[in-house]
Design a protein around this motif. Structure first.
Motif, short mmCIF file in Angstrom:
data_model
loop_
_atom_site.label_atom_id
_atom_site.label_comp_id
_atom_site.label_asym_id
_atom_site.label_seq_id
_atom_site.Cartn_x
_atom_site.Cartn_y
_atom_site.Cartn_z
N GLN A 121 0.83 -1.12 -0.10
CA GLN A 121 -0.22 -0.46 0.21
C GLN A 121 1.25 1.39 -0.03
O GLN A 121 1.81 1.11 0.93
CB GLN A 121 -0.77 0.15 1.06
N LYS A 142 0.64 5.44 -0.76
CA LYS A 142 0.04 6.59 -0.37
C LYS A 142 -1.42 7.02 -0.83
O LYS A 142 -2.53 7.32 -0.52
CB LYS A 142 0.96 8.17 -0.37
N SER A 143 -1.07 6.63 -2.39
CA SER A 143 -2.60 6.90 -2.74
C SER A 143 -3.08 5.92 -3.97
O SER A 143 -3.77 5.65 -4.76
CB SER A 143 -2.40 8.08 -3.95
N LYS A 144 -2.31 4.62 -3.95
CA LYS A 144 -2.31 3.54 -4.72
C LYS A 144 -1.83 2.51 -3.89
O LYS A 144 -0.75 2.15 -3.44
CB LYS A 144 -1.73 3.69 -6.29
N TYR A 160 1.12 -0.70 -4.98
CA TYR A 160 2.25 -0.80 -5.78
C TYR A 160 2.44 -2.36 -6.28
O TYR A 160 2.09 -3.32 -4.76
CB TYR A 160 4.04 -0.39 -5.32
#
Length: 120
Positions: free
Chosen positions: A101, A103-105, A107
């Motif tokens: 996880q 910050k915004s998506k 990986y």
């Protein structure tokens, strides 16, 4: 250096078993949300096989339910795929995916794969 390394592939006859291992290392800032196994057969697209989420939820593709079992070590760095009652259609390169996880998506980190060959 972040690495995902699979092992345990090989050649077996129909009905045989194999246990795949996946070891992740170098992930110092990864909040692991899921560890998955995918596979890609000859002239086939890549498909989801099994996954284990952070909360312990486990999913399997319909094609492997009842034959494959996913598990992981407590430290979340190692995940296994026990494959029983193997069929020729299970022949594929098997890949492990570590999902982190951000910050915004999320990986995805893929290993290089381990080859499983099932002969009839």
């Amino acid at each position: 250096q972040m690495r995902v390394v699979e092992s345990g592939g090989g050649s077996v006859q129909t009905g045989g078993s194999l246990r795949l291992s996946c070891v992740a290392s170098g992930f110092t800032n990864c909040y692991v949300v899921e560890m998955n196994w995918h596979r890609q057969g000859l002239e086939k697209g890549r498909e989801f096989v099994s996954g284990i989420k952070r909360d312990g939820t486990i999913n399997y593709a319909d094609s492997v339910k009842g034959r494959f079992t996913i598990s992981q070590e407590y430290d979340e760095n190692t995940v296994y795929l026990q494959m029983d009652s193997l069929k020729p259609e299970d022949t594929a390169m098997y890949f492990c995916v570590r999902r982190c996880q951000g910050k915004s998506k999320i990986y995805d980190y893929w290993g290089q794969g381990t080859l499983v060959t099932v002969s009839s």
